[in-house]
Design a protein around this motif. Structure first.
Motif, mmCIF file in Angstrom:
data_model
loop_
_atom_site.group_PDB
_atom_site.id
_atom_site.type_symbol
_atom_site.label_atom_id
_atom_site.label_comp_id
_atom_site.label_asym_id
_atom_site.label_seq_id
_atom_site.Cartn_x
_atom_site.Cartn_y
_atom_site.Cartn_z
ATOM 1 N N LYS A 209 16.231 10.966 -7.859
ATOM 2 C CA LYS A 209 16.236 12.008 -9.092
ATOM 3 C C LYS A 209 15.037 11.748 -9.898
ATOM 4 O O LYS A 209 14.432 12.431 -10.426
ATOM 5 C CB LYS A 209 17.524 11.895 -10.035
ATOM 6 N N ASP A 210 14.486 10.454 -10.032
ATOM 7 C CA ASP A 210 13.501 10.050 -10.948
ATOM 8 C C ASP A 210 12.283 10.177 -10.189
ATOM 9 O O ASP A 210 11.147 9.802 -10.696
ATOM 10 C CB ASP A 210 13.857 8.905 -11.637
ATOM 11 N N THR A 211 12.213 10.492 -9.058
ATOM 12 C CA THR A 211 10.631 10.754 -8.378
ATOM 13 C C THR A 211 10.055 12.044 -8.854
ATOM 14 O O THR A 211 10.752 13.071 -9.399
ATOM 15 C CB THR A 211 10.771 11.063 -6.975
ATOM 16 N N LEU B 237 5.543 9.556 -7.303
ATOM 17 C CA LEU B 237 5.471 8.149 -8.138
ATOM 18 C C LEU B 237 7.266 8.024 -8.404
ATOM 19 O O LEU B 237 7.912 9.096 -8.448
ATOM 20 C CB LEU B 237 5.224 8.588 -9.676
ATOM 21 N N GLU B 238 7.417 6.816 -8.437
ATOM 22 C CA GLU B 238 8.852 6.336 -8.741
ATOM 23 C C GLU B 238 9.159 6.172 -10.282
ATOM 24 O O GLU B 238 8.309 5.451 -10.839
ATOM 25 C CB GLU B 238 9.171 5.349 -7.844
ATOM 26 N N LYS B 239 10.095 6.512 -10.700
ATOM 27 C CA LYS B 239 10.287 6.433 -11.921
ATOM 28 C C LYS B 239 9.240 7.008 -12.951
ATOM 29 O O LYS B 239 8.868 6.432 -14.014
ATOM 30 C CB LYS B 239 10.834 4.948 -12.378
ATOM 31 N N GLY B 240 8.337 8.009 -12.633
ATOM 32 C CA GLY B 240 7.399 8.155 -13.141
ATOM 33 C C GLY B 240 6.117 7.531 -13.463
ATOM 34 O O GLY B 240 4.934 7.795 -14.061
ATOM 35 N N LYS B 241 6.190 6.380 -12.832
ATOM 36 C CA LYS B 241 5.235 5.265 -12.980
ATOM 37 C C LYS B 241 4.743 4.703 -11.516
ATOM 38 O O LYS B 241 3.346 4.867 -11.258
ATOM 39 C CB LYS B 241 5.593 4.012 -13.878
ATOM 40 N N LYS B 242 5.544 4.169 -10.730
ATOM 41 C CA LYS B 242 4.892 3.407 -9.701
ATOM 42 C C LYS B 242 4.736 4.673 -8.376
ATOM 43 O O LYS B 242 5.399 5.241 -8.178
ATOM 44 C CB LYS B 242 6.037 2.571 -9.248
ATOM 45 N N LEU B 243 3.417 4.235 -7.926
ATOM 46 C CA LEU B 243 2.873 5.136 -6.859
ATOM 47 C C LEU B 243 3.542 4.647 -5.617
ATOM 48 O O LEU B 243 3.482 3.486 -5.104
ATOM 49 C CB LEU B 243 1.328 4.936 -6.864
ATOM 50 N N ALA C 223 0.658 -1.042 -0.052
ATOM 51 C CA ALA C 223 -0.021 0.097 -0.161
ATOM 52 C C ALA C 223 1.027 1.147 0.032
ATOM 53 O O ALA C 223 1.919 1.248 0.578
ATOM 54 C CB ALA C 223 -0.954 -0.104 1.280
ATOM 55 N N ALA C 224 0.370 2.332 -0.638
ATOM 56 C CA ALA C 224 1.096 3.647 -0.953
ATOM 57 C C ALA C 224 1.298 4.241 0.335
ATOM 58 O O ALA C 224 0.193 4.101 1.250
ATOM 59 C CB ALA C 224 0.462 4.380 -1.948
ATOM 60 N N ALA C 225 2.312 4.981 0.773
ATOM 61 C CA ALA C 225 2.489 5.488 2.128
ATOM 62 C C ALA C 225 1.911 6.936 1.886
ATOM 63 O O ALA C 225 1.314 7.461 0.979
ATOM 64 C CB ALA C 225 4.061 5.976 2.343
ATOM 65 N N VAL C 226 1.468 7.510 3.142
ATOM 66 C CA VAL C 226 0.738 8.767 3.090
ATOM 67 C C VAL C 226 1.692 9.858 3.013
ATOM 68 O O VAL C 226 2.530 10.041 3.743
ATOM 69 C CB VAL C 226 -0.326 9.028 4.250
ATOM 70 N N LEU C 227 1.411 10.911 2.092
ATOM 71 C CA LEU C 227 2.227 12.016 1.773
ATOM 72 C C LEU C 227 1.806 13.191 2.935
ATOM 73 O O LEU C 227 0.567 13.485 2.773
ATOM 74 C CB LEU C 227 2.179 12.591 0.848
ATOM 75 N N ASP C 228 2.491 13.358 3.917
ATOM 76 C CA ASP C 228 1.864 14.418 5.129
ATOM 77 C C ASP C 228 2.344 15.690 4.831
ATOM 78 O O ASP C 228 3.171 16.204 3.995
ATOM 79 C CB ASP C 228 2.709 14.003 6.232
ATOM 80 N N GLY C 229 1.462 16.799 5.372
ATOM 81 C CA GLY C 229 1.987 18.203 5.330
ATOM 82 C C GLY C 229 1.241 19.087 4.184
ATOM 83 O O GLY C 229 1.716 20.017 4.017
ATOM 84 N N LEU C 230 0.350 18.229 3.171
ATOM 85 C CA LEU C 230 -0.040 18.905 2.330
ATOM 86 C C LEU C 230 -1.178 20.030 2.597
ATOM 87 O O LEU C 230 -2.107 19.636 3.505
ATOM 88 C CB LEU C 230 -0.693 18.009 1.416
#
Lengths: 415, 222
Positions: free
Chosen positions: A60-62, A132-138, A28-35
């Protein structure tokens, strides 16, 4: 029966194994905090700013993807996509007195009218950010945040502009009131002194004068300045009982110029010499206008041609034909890339601000002349600012005072 | 009379000018709507003024033809040109193309108007040459500086010029494109910026003079 039970057991085992395998490969994708989402300050009310802390450990590819929705649930539309190193708080185009941003955070301005069309003012919008990692993977996603953009009543980012304007207005009124007490020295402008010579020449030769006000509309400052000069020129023409022709590109300018010329003839005491066809509409098309005026100049061989106002490519078409016909030519425009053509083809050229000053210079009215001093004051402010700004920025660059240099640059920037 | 001819127009100029100026600092929708309304009004006034212009044009040329004034034959072409566009426009219902086929208006626009405009624009190239010739006549120190700068630019822009440059000035270590780049980016931009600053300040002061009623020559003297 036993066969069916075995098959069922095998199916359940495979299903469970598949589920366990899937869970292992896609956690499961982590939660991005602080938005946080706030209304974009100092705008009409159709943009929002999203801010969240930057993650120094981002690869760098994030890639960050911002989604927006005008609905309560769902309806997500991709609004922005950028690399992890981009879009920091420092990248928001606002000066230091109106915005406090840091490189340690991401800040994205989302123009809602570009996504959902006009009419978003006062309506709530939702936003979320995906990593996204490498522009694809969440790998992470924020919880949705909502904001209702509202229109603001003051552009704080234009405070520097407003302060300069107030300064100019104060100096303007000081100069105008000062003019009533004593006269001011105004340097000679050769192009304007030559107007008398040009009109005198036309009178002696018995040939007409062509006054071309350019292709600007009445809202153009150079056209307004041109109308003032036309007033003075036509007054002199009326006094010398010479002829003037004013071909027009814009019918509104023609209507205004008709009144100005008529008034000038009245003031010169020659209302009988005024003719309705002095001001003539030619064409509202650039090259048709140029062709027509060129034709008139070629046929009538005027003694003098004035080109005052806003000009584009037709500047050289007109001035060169005038030069070939042997007319004395005086030009003035504030379109700086047309000035070289006038310099080479005309006898005298008024550069931008001289065109604006011409009306005052010719009328010799103290209040108008004193207003020219405000222009000089403005230039002095610019010269002093450029000089000290240059030194401060150079020192800042030398000693690495990045914020200080940016602050200085913000002061002189237009927002 | 003075109220109608002077004070009311000045009040309109002042109020409109101040509101427009203030709207630059007020981003609210009210301000945006005000500017849009003013633009619409301007367009309406322009539309009516265009009609006035057209009447002025026709009367002027009609009188020339009627009086058989010098060059009256050219005036006929004003009416011919007008009809050559207006009749096809009427026939075509204002459309230039229908189902991929040129209408009479489209034909007139493409093969008359565009061709004539293109011709006029092309003439500019010849005028640039004759103007360049005139500006290359060195009559003063300024003209000499202009000549030198222009000569270097021309030299660097043509292959033959670059060969000449390399053979004559190659020892300096400076290449023609570098010198051109410097001329265009440093002295030319500096001069242009100086002019633009003067123009901007002049425009502000002229606007203030009009808004505050100091400059009212366009309304005549008291």
């Amino acid at each position: 029966m036993i066969k069916h039970k075995v098959l069922l057991t095998l199916f359940l085992f495979l299903f469970a194994a598949n589920g366990a395998f899937a869970a292992k490969t896609a956690p499961a994708a982590a939660v991005l905090d602080g938005l946080t989402a706030v209304d974009m300050p100092y705008d009409v009310g159709n943009a929002a700013i999203l801010r969240w802390p930057a993650n120094p450990s981002d690869a760098k590819d994030t890639v960050y993807v911002v989604y927006a929705s005008s609905l309560q649930t769902g309806g997500w539309v991709e609004a922005e996509r950028f690399d992890s190193g981009a879009r920091t708080g420092k990248d928001i185009e606002l000066p230091f007195w109106a915005w406090s941003g840091s490189v340690k955070e991401h800040a994205v301005k989302v123009e809602l009218n570009n996504i959902f069309g006009e009419g978003q003012i006062g309506l709530s919008s939702q936003f979320k950010v995906s990593v996204l990692e490498k522009g694809k993977k969440l790998i992470a996603e924020s919880l949705p945040v909502a904001v209702t953009p509202v229109g603001n009543w003051f552009r704080l980012d234009r405070l520097n502009n407003l302060i300069l304007l107030i300064g100019l207005i104060v100096i303007f009124f000081w100069a105008v009131s000062h003019a009533k007490r004593k006269g001011l020295f105004i340097r000679r402008i050769a192009g304007l002194d030559a107007i008398d010579e040009a009109i005198g020449r036309a009178t002696e030769m018995g040939k007409p004068i062509f006054y071309v006000p350019g292709i600007g509309s009445m809202s153009s400052i150079s056209t307004i300045a041109s109308a003032f000069i036309l007033g003075e020129v036509s007054k002199k023409v009326a006094q010398y009982d010479s002829q003037i022709k004013v071909p027009h590109y814009d019918p509104v300018v023609m209507t205004v110029c008709k009144e100005i010329v008529k008034q000038s003839y009245l003031e010169a005491g020659r209302p009988d010499s005024y003719r309705e066809d002095i001001n003539q509409f030619v064409s509202a098309d650039q090259f048709s206008y140029a062709a027509s005026v060129d034709g008139m100049i070629s046929r009538e061989k005027p003694a003098a041609c004035f080109y005052m106002g806003y000009f584009m490519a037709e500047s050289l078409l007109l001035a060169e034909v005038g030069a070939t016909s042997g007319a004395i030519q005086i030009a003035g425009t504030d379109v700086e890339h047309q000035l070289p053509f006038f310099f080479t083809a005309c006898d005298y050229t008024l550069i931008g601000e001289e065109l604006y000053a011409a009306g005052a210079y010719l009328s010799k009215e103290p209040m108008l002349l004193s207003a020219l001093k405000v222009q000089d004051f403005g230039k002095l402010v610019v010269m002093v600012s450029v000089f000290f700004g240059m030194i401060l920025v150079a020192l800042g660059a030398k000693f690495g005072w990045t914020d200080f240099v940016q602050g200085i640059l913000h002061l002189f920037r237009n927002y | 009379m003075k109220l109608i001819k002077k004070q009311i127009p000045l009040a309109i100029v002042f109020i409109t000018g101040v509101l427009t100026l203030v709207s630059y600092y007020v981003p609210h929708k009210t301000s945006v709507d005000y500017i849009e309304t003013m633009n619409k009004w301007e367009n309406i006034v322009v539309a009516f003024a265009f009609l006035l212009g057209l009447i002025s044009l026709f009367f002027s040329h009609y009188h020339k033809i009627a009086r058989k004034a010098d060059g009256w034959g050219y005036s006929i072409f004003v009416f011919v040109g007008f009809l050559a566009i207006i009749i096809p426009a009427y026939v075509s219902g204002g459309k230039q193309m229908v189902e991929g086929v040129l209408t009479p208006l489209g034909w007139a626009y493409k093969y008359i108007y565009t061709a004539l405009s293109g011709t006029m624009f092309a003439v500019l190239a010849f005028y640039i040459v004759s103007t360049a010739y005139r500006s290359f006549r060195i009559k003063s120190m300024q003209a000499f500086v202009l000549f030198v700068a222009a000569f270097i630019l021309i030299l660097g822009k043509v292959p033959l010029g670059q060969i000449i440059w390399d053979s004559v000035l190659g020892w300096t270590g400076q290449r023609a494109p570098d010198v051109i780049e410097w001329i265009m980016q440093v002295p030319a931009v500096a001069g242009k910026r100086g002019i633009m600053i003067g123009i901007s300040i002049g425009a502000i002061v002229t606007s203030l003079k009009i808004i505050f009623g100091i400059e009212k020559q366009y309304m005549g003297k008291d």
